[in-house]
Write a protein that holds these residues in place. Structure first.
Motif, PDB file in Angstrom:
ATOM      1  N   PRO A   1       4.435  18.759   3.412  1.00 33.59           N
ATOM      2  CA  PRO A   1       3.111  18.682   4.031  1.00 33.59           C
ATOM      3  C   PRO A   1       1.969  18.519   3.034  1.00 33.59           C
ATOM      4  CG  PRO A   1       3.803  20.953   3.929  1.00 33.59           C
ATOM      5  CD  PRO A   1       4.953  20.127   3.403  1.00 33.59           C
ATOM      6  N   TYR A   2       2.272  18.422   1.749  1.00 33.83           N
ATOM      7  CA  TYR A   2       1.246  18.330   0.711  1.00 33.83           C
ATOM      8  C   TYR A   2       1.117  16.932   0.113  1.00 33.83           C
ATOM      9  CZ  TYR A   2       1.452  23.364   1.004  1.00 33.83           C
ATOM     10  OH  TYR A   2       1.413  24.645   1.460  1.00 33.83           O
ATOM     11  N   LEU A   3       1.483  15.906   0.852  1.00 33.64           N
ATOM     12  CA  LEU A   3       1.388  14.536   0.340  1.00 33.64           C
ATOM     13  C   LEU A   3       0.019  13.949   0.650  1.00 33.64           C
ATOM     14  CD1 LEU A   3       4.878  13.144   1.370  1.00 33.64           C
ATOM     15  CD2 LEU A   3       4.159  14.033  -0.855  1.00 33.64           C
ATOM     16  N   VAL A   4      -0.526  13.218  -0.324  1.00 34.01           N
ATOM     17  CA  VAL A   4      -1.793  12.524  -0.151  1.00 34.01           C
ATOM     18  C   VAL A   4      -1.614  11.064  -0.546  1.00 34.01           C
ATOM     19  CG1 VAL A   4      -3.242  14.574  -0.481  1.00 34.01           C
ATOM     20  CG2 VAL A   4      -2.645  13.141  -2.442  1.00 34.01           C
ATOM     21  N   CYS A   5      -2.386  10.193   0.071  1.00 34.89           N
ATOM     22  CA  CYS A   5      -2.368   8.764  -0.216  1.00 34.89           C
ATOM     23  C   CYS A   5      -2.888   8.533  -1.632  1.00 34.89           C
ATOM     24  CB  CYS A   5      -3.227   8.025   0.803  1.00 34.89           C
ATOM     25  SG  CYS A   5      -3.357   6.253   0.514  1.00 34.89           S
ATOM     26  N   SER A   6      -2.164   7.733  -2.411  1.00 39.19           N
ATOM     27  CA  SER A   6      -2.620   7.472  -3.778  1.00 39.19           C
ATOM     28  C   SER A   6      -3.831   6.543  -3.812  1.00 39.19           C
ATOM     29  CB  SER A   6      -1.488   6.893  -4.626  1.00 39.19           C
ATOM     30  OG  SER A   6      -1.047   5.667  -4.092  1.00 39.19           O
ATOM     31  N   ALA A   7      -4.114   5.840  -2.721  1.00 36.64           N
ATOM     32  CA  ALA A   7      -5.273   4.949  -2.678  1.00 36.64           C
ATOM     33  C   ALA A   7      -6.564   5.677  -2.329  1.00 36.64           C
ATOM     34  CB  ALA A   7      -5.038   3.818  -1.680  1.00 36.64           C
ATOM     35  N   CYS A   8      -6.494   6.629  -1.368  1.00 38.30           N
ATOM     36  CA  CYS A   8      -7.731   7.259  -0.905  1.00 38.30           C
ATOM     37  C   CYS A   8      -7.750   8.782  -1.021  1.00 38.30           C
ATOM     38  CB  CYS A   8      -8.015   6.859   0.545  1.00 38.30           C
ATOM     39  SG  CYS A   8      -6.829   7.519   1.738  1.00 38.30           S
ATOM     40  N   GLY A   9      -6.611   9.414  -1.254  1.00 36.31           N
ATOM     41  CA  GLY A   9      -6.567  10.863  -1.409  1.00 36.31           C
ATOM     42  C   GLY A   9      -6.514  11.647  -0.113  1.00 36.31           C
ATOM     43  N   GLN A  10      -6.442  10.967   1.031  1.00 32.07           N
ATOM     44  CA  GLN A  10      -6.335  11.670   2.307  1.00 32.07           C
ATOM     45  C   GLN A  10      -4.912  12.176   2.515  1.00 32.07           C
ATOM     46  OE1 GLN A  10      -7.781   9.742   5.848  1.00 32.07           O
ATOM     47  NE2 GLN A  10      -9.270   8.552   4.683  1.00 32.07           N
ATOM     48  N   PRO A  11      -4.748  13.274   3.266  1.00 30.04           N
ATOM     49  CA  PRO A  11      -3.403  13.748   3.577  1.00 30.04           C
ATOM     50  C   PRO A  11      -2.604  12.683   4.323  1.00 30.04           C
ATOM     51  CG  PRO A  11      -5.030  15.406   4.134  1.00 30.04           C
ATOM     52  CD  PRO A  11      -5.790  14.162   3.786  1.00 30.04           C
ATOM     53  N   VAL A  12      -1.327  12.588   3.995  1.00 33.38           N
ATOM     54  CA  VAL A  12      -0.421  11.630   4.625  1.00 33.38           C
ATOM     55  C   VAL A  12       0.751  12.409   5.221  1.00 33.38           C
ATOM     56  CG1 VAL A  12       1.074   9.634   4.249  1.00 33.38           C
ATOM     57  CG2 VAL A  12      -1.039   9.841   2.957  1.00 33.38           C
ATOM     58  N   PRO A  13       0.640  12.810   6.479  1.00 32.31           N
ATOM     59  CA  PRO A  13       1.746  13.541   7.081  1.00 32.31           C
ATOM     60  C   PRO A  13       2.902  12.646   7.533  1.00 32.31           C
ATOM     61  CG  PRO A  13      -0.056  13.363   8.628  1.00 32.31           C
ATOM     62  CD  PRO A  13      -0.537  12.775   7.320  1.00 32.31           C
ATOM     63  N   ARG A  14       2.644  11.318   7.681  1.00 36.87           N
ATOM     64  CA  ARG A  14       3.694  10.436   8.173  1.00 36.87           C
ATOM     65  C   ARG A  14       3.384   8.982   7.810  1.00 36.87           C
ATOM     66  NH1 ARG A  14       2.615  10.042  14.661  1.00 36.87           N
ATOM     67  NH2 ARG A  14       0.588   9.032  14.515  1.00 36.87           N
ATOM     68  N   TRP A  15       4.357   8.107   8.031  1.00 39.85           N
ATOM     69  CA  TRP A  15       4.160   6.682   7.780  1.00 39.85           C
ATOM     70  C   TRP A  15       4.742   5.878   8.927  1.00 39.85           C
ATOM     71  CZ3 TRP A  15       8.273   3.201   6.515  1.00 39.85           C
ATOM     72  CH2 TRP A  15       9.520   3.799   6.383  1.00 39.85           C
ATOM     73  N   HIS A  16       4.199   4.684   9.137  1.00 39.01           N
ATOM     74  CA  HIS A  16       4.659   3.793  10.197  1.00 39.01           C
ATOM     75  C   HIS A  16       5.880   3.035   9.694  1.00 39.01           C
ATOM     76  CE1 HIS A  16       4.662  -0.248  12.153  1.00 39.01           C
ATOM     77  NE2 HIS A  16       4.624   0.535  13.224  1.00 39.01           N
ATOM     78  N   ASP A  17       6.970   3.112  10.442  1.00 36.49           N
ATOM     79  CA  ASP A  17       8.226   2.461  10.066  1.00 36.49           C
ATOM     80  C   ASP A  17       8.420   1.216  10.913  1.00 36.49           C
ATOM     81  OD1 ASP A  17      10.738   1.743   9.258  1.00 36.49           O
ATOM     82  OD2 ASP A  17      11.716   3.582   9.934  1.00 36.49           O
ATOM     83  N   ASP A  18       8.079   0.058  10.361  1.00 32.15           N
ATOM     84  CA  ASP A  18       8.172  -1.194  11.110  1.00 32.15           C
ATOM     85  C   ASP A  18       9.611  -1.612  11.377  1.00 32.15           C
ATOM     86  OD1 ASP A  18       8.410  -1.636   8.338  1.00 32.15           O
ATOM     87  OD2 ASP A  18       7.947  -3.758   8.607  1.00 32.15           O
ATOM     88  N   THR A  19      10.585  -1.113  10.614  1.00 31.25           N
ATOM     89  CA  THR A  19      11.976  -1.496  10.847  1.00 31.25           C
ATOM     90  C   THR A  19      12.528  -0.858  12.109  1.00 31.25           C
ATOM     91  OG1 THR A  19      12.867   0.320   9.515  1.00 31.25           O
ATOM     92  CG2 THR A  19      12.392  -1.763   8.376  1.00 31.25           C
ATOM     93  N   LYS A  20      11.932   0.230  12.560  1.00 34.82           N
ATOM     94  CA  LYS A  20      12.413   0.924  13.761  1.00 34.82           C
ATOM     95  C   LYS A  20      11.749   0.437  15.037  1.00 34.82           C
ATOM     96  CE  LYS A  20      15.074   3.659  11.454  1.00 34.82           C
ATOM     97  NZ  LYS A  20      16.497   3.468  11.456  1.00 34.82           N
ATOM     98  N   CYS A  21      10.484   0.010  14.979  1.00 32.76           N
ATOM     99  CA  CYS A  21       9.798  -0.391  16.208  1.00 32.76           C
ATOM    100  C   CYS A  21       9.694  -1.908  16.364  1.00 32.76           C
ATOM    101  CB  CYS A  21       8.419   0.258  16.324  1.00 32.76           C
ATOM    102  SG  CYS A  21       7.224  -0.303  15.122  1.00 32.76           S
ATOM    103  N   GLY A  22      10.064  -2.656  15.330  1.00 34.23           N
ATOM    104  CA  GLY A  22      10.064  -4.101  15.439  1.00 34.23           C
ATOM    105  C   GLY A  22       8.722  -4.770  15.220  1.00 34.23           C
ATOM    106  N   CYS A  23       7.752  -4.062  14.677  1.00 35.00           N
ATOM    107  CA  CYS A  23       6.440  -4.646  14.415  1.00 35.00           C
ATOM    108  C   CYS A  23       6.525  -5.669  13.293  1.00 35.00           C
ATOM    109  CB  CYS A  23       5.448  -3.575  13.981  1.00 35.00           C
ATOM    110  SG  CYS A  23       4.913  -2.502  15.276  1.00 35.00           S
ATOM    111  N   ALA A  24       5.668  -6.645  13.364  1.00 35.62           N
ATOM    112  CA  ALA A  24       5.539  -7.603  12.279  1.00 35.62           C
ATOM    113  C   ALA A  24       4.422  -7.173  11.325  1.00 35.62           C
ATOM    114  CB  ALA A  24       5.243  -8.985  12.836  1.00 35.62           C
ATOM    115  N   ALA A  25       3.757  -6.068  11.631  1.00 37.31           N
ATOM    116  CA  ALA A  25       2.608  -5.614  10.850  1.00 37.31           C
ATOM    117  C   ALA A  25       3.006  -4.925   9.553  1.00 37.31           C
ATOM    118  CB  ALA A  25       1.750  -4.667  11.687  1.00 37.31           C
TER     119      ALA A  25
END
Length: 83
Positions: A15-39
């Motif tokens: 629970p202590y992860l932060v984005c290296s670009a902006c320093g905001q907490p990062v509790p999760r990430w979007h997984d495009d391989t599971k939902c089929g997004c092209a984004a």
């Protein structure tokens, strides 16, 4: 015809992860391989496609944050409360 898609997010155990670009907490990430997004993938909620860093040097998946016990005091934000 209406098409809907449910995005798939992977929640980090640390629970202590932060984005290296902006320093905001990062509790999760979007997984495009599971939902089929092209984004592609991104950190949630900031939306950056960047690495993340732990602000708790003593965190481990079994004991959690051990800063007070092992390191004295390390200034990092408290972990968000689990709901």
């Amino acid at each position: 015809m209406t098409h809907t898609r449910v995005h798939t997010y992977i929640t980090f155990a640390n629970p202590y992860l932060v984005c290296s670009a902006c320093g905001q907490p990062v509790p999760r990430w979007h997984d495009d391989t599971k939902c089929g997004c092209a984004a592609g993938w991104w950190n949630d909620p900031c939306g950056h496609r960047a690495d993340f860093d732990s602000v708790c040097p003593s965190w481990d998946p079994v004991d959690g944050c051990q800063c007070a016990e092992k390191l004295g005091h390390v200034p990092h934000p408290p972990a968000p409360q689990q709901q």
